[in-house]
Design a protein around this motif. Sequence first.
Motif, PDB file in Angstrom:
ATOM      1  N   LEU A 100      32.644  35.790  33.140  1.00 20.39           N
ATOM      2  CA  LEU A 100      33.781  36.296  33.061  1.00 20.39           C
ATOM      3  C   LEU A 100      34.945  35.554  32.762  1.00 20.39           C
ATOM      4  CD1 LEU A 100      33.112  38.752  35.983  1.00 20.39           C
ATOM      5  CD2 LEU A 100      33.076  39.435  33.599  1.00 20.39           C
ATOM      6  N   GLN A 101      34.940  34.331  33.445  1.00 19.69           N
ATOM      7  CA  GLN A 101      36.082  33.488  33.323  1.00 19.69           C
ATOM      8  C   GLN A 101      36.091  32.833  32.174  1.00 19.69           C
ATOM      9  OE1 GLN A 101      34.991  30.623  36.368  1.00 19.69           O
ATOM     10  NE2 GLN A 101      36.666  31.143  37.736  1.00 19.69           N
ATOM     11  N   GLU A 102      35.079  32.970  31.280  1.00 20.71           N
ATOM     12  CA  GLU A 102      35.021  32.253  29.675  1.00 20.71           C
ATOM     13  C   GLU A 102      35.557  33.352  28.987  1.00 20.71           C
ATOM     14  OE1 GLU A 102      34.815  30.126  26.682  1.00 20.71           O
ATOM     15  OE2 GLU A 102      34.729  29.264  28.597  1.00 20.71           O
ATOM     16  N   ARG A 103      35.142  34.820  29.104  1.00 19.68           N
ATOM     17  CA  ARG A 103      35.793  35.731  28.275  1.00 19.68           C
ATOM     18  C   ARG A 103      37.211  35.815  28.542  1.00 19.68           C
ATOM     19  NH1 ARG A 103      35.478  37.624  23.739  1.00 19.68           N
ATOM     20  NH2 ARG A 103      35.971  39.779  23.473  1.00 19.68           N
ATOM     21  N   ARG A 159      40.469  43.942  31.798  1.00 20.71           N
ATOM     22  CA  ARG A 159      39.048  44.442  32.595  1.00 20.71           C
ATOM     23  C   ARG A 159      38.388  43.219  33.031  1.00 20.71           C
ATOM     24  NH1 ARG A 159      39.650  48.260  28.304  1.00 20.71           N
ATOM     25  NH2 ARG A 159      38.493  46.940  26.795  1.00 20.71           N
ATOM     26  N   TYR A 160      38.344  42.280  32.098  1.00 21.96           N
ATOM     27  CA  TYR A 160      37.305  41.230  32.424  1.00 21.96           C
ATOM     28  C   TYR A 160      37.930  40.468  33.563  1.00 21.96           C
ATOM     29  CZ  TYR A 160      33.874  41.248  28.767  1.00 21.96           C
ATOM     30  OH  TYR A 160      32.820  41.693  28.153  1.00 21.96           O
ATOM     31  N   GLU A 161      39.343  40.324  33.764  1.00 20.88           N
ATOM     32  CA  GLU A 161      39.880  39.543  34.969  1.00 20.88           C
ATOM     33  C   GLU A 161      39.863  40.516  36.275  1.00 20.88           C
ATOM     34  OE1 GLU A 161      42.071  37.082  37.507  1.00 20.88           O
ATOM     35  OE2 GLU A 161      40.982  36.672  35.303  1.00 20.88           O
ATOM     36  N   ARG A 162      39.900  41.651  36.064  1.00 24.60           N
ATOM     37  CA  ARG A 162      39.733  42.588  37.252  1.00 24.60           C
ATOM     38  C   ARG A 162      38.196  42.334  37.733  1.00 24.60           C
ATOM     39  NH1 ARG A 162      42.001  48.175  35.998  1.00 24.60           N
ATOM     40  NH2 ARG A 162      41.314  48.722  38.154  1.00 24.60           N
ATOM     41  N   ALA A 163      37.303  42.659  36.635  1.00 21.58           N
ATOM     42  CA  ALA A 163      35.813  42.218  37.233  1.00 21.58           C
ATOM     43  C   ALA A 163      35.604  40.890  37.609  1.00 21.58           C
ATOM     44  CB  ALA A 163      35.077  42.684  35.885  1.00 21.58           C
ATOM     45  N   ARG A 164      36.113  40.015  37.139  1.00 18.41           N
ATOM     46  CA  ARG A 164      36.090  38.585  37.610  1.00 18.41           C
ATOM     47  C   ARG A 164      36.626  38.601  39.160  1.00 18.41           C
ATOM     48  NH1 ARG A 164      38.428  34.389  39.358  1.00 18.41           N
ATOM     49  NH2 ARG A 164      40.538  35.115  38.866  1.00 18.41           N
ATOM     50  N   GLN A 165      37.965  38.996  39.319  1.00 18.18           N
ATOM     51  CA  GLN A 165      38.348  39.031  40.598  1.00 18.18           C
ATOM     52  C   GLN A 165      37.476  40.007  41.741  1.00 18.18           C
ATOM     53  OE1 GLN A 165      42.449  40.607  40.250  1.00 18.18           O
ATOM     54  NE2 GLN A 165      43.255  38.819  39.364  1.00 18.18           N
ATOM     55  N   GLN A 166      36.842  40.965  41.159  1.00 13.22           N
ATOM     56  CA  GLN A 166      35.848  41.854  41.959  1.00 13.22           C
ATOM     57  C   GLN A 166      34.716  41.031  42.261  1.00 13.22           C
ATOM     58  OE1 GLN A 166      35.098  46.090  40.666  1.00 13.22           O
ATOM     59  NE2 GLN A 166      33.024  45.569  41.169  1.00 13.22           N
ATOM     60  N   ARG A 167      34.232  40.313  41.354  1.00  8.71           N
ATOM     61  CA  ARG A 167      32.890  39.593  41.395  1.00  8.71           C
ATOM     62  C   ARG A 167      33.296  38.450  42.691  1.00  8.71           C
ATOM     63  NH1 ARG A 167      28.148  38.874  38.546  1.00  8.71           N
ATOM     64  NH2 ARG A 167      26.754  37.381  39.987  1.00  8.71           N
ATOM     65  N   THR A 168      34.582  37.816  42.306  1.00  7.78           N
ATOM     66  CA  THR A 168      34.800  36.588  43.180  1.00  7.78           C
ATOM     67  C   THR A 168      34.934  37.042  44.607  1.00  7.78           C
ATOM     68  OG1 THR A 168      35.769  35.807  41.358  1.00  7.78           O
ATOM     69  CG2 THR A 168      36.490  34.750  43.450  1.00  7.78           C
ATOM     70  N   GLY A 169      35.542  38.043  44.782  1.00  6.26           N
ATOM     71  CA  GLY A 169      35.752  38.714  46.173  1.00  6.26           C
ATOM     72  C   GLY A 169      34.544  39.006  46.854  1.00  6.26           C
ATOM     73  N   GLY A 170      33.619  39.541  46.174  1.00  8.15           N
ATOM     74  CA  GLY A 170      32.326  40.021  46.525  1.00  8.15           C
ATOM     75  C   GLY A 170      31.520  38.806  47.063  1.00  8.15           C
TER      76      GLY A 170
END
Length: 177
Positions: A100-103, A159-170
Amino acid sequence: MSETDASDGPPPFEDAFRSDDVEQRIYGTVLQTREPTAASAIADAADCDPKTARKYLGWFGKLGIVTRHDGHPTTYERNDAYFAWRRINQLAADHSVEDLQERVRELTSRITEYEATYDAASPAAIDAVAAAEESDERTIDDVYSDLADWATAREERDRYERARQQRTGGERERASG
């Protein structure tokens, strides 16, 4: 052509959901709906009884798939926020934090190139006709294509940043729990 050959291909677009069960037909109709629509119109498009359509639309409303607008008649509208949320959840589930970070980095680089090319912070700040007239290299079609790609890259990065934040928070919650 035999009668069986005709049924082997995909259904005609107007009848794309005919072979699905009623729930899928109503869902498919909702996906194609762009404005608040009465249950009776959705039922007609889904080829089902209006009472059945109302039942499923009520259920879809509880799930957040549609928004109900009270009035006469009551109308239903696809909830675009639900589909955006679903897409972000799917990205977070399907990709590692690193992916996600790379994208996000790739999209940021593309966005930065557009900002430099057009000397603007967003595609909305660009007059496409003027940009094409000022350029020896880009036609109006090139500029419109760039602006569309730029806008898409910004939305996708979000979208990718929000997914990254969600994944990182989880992952933080699992590590601390």
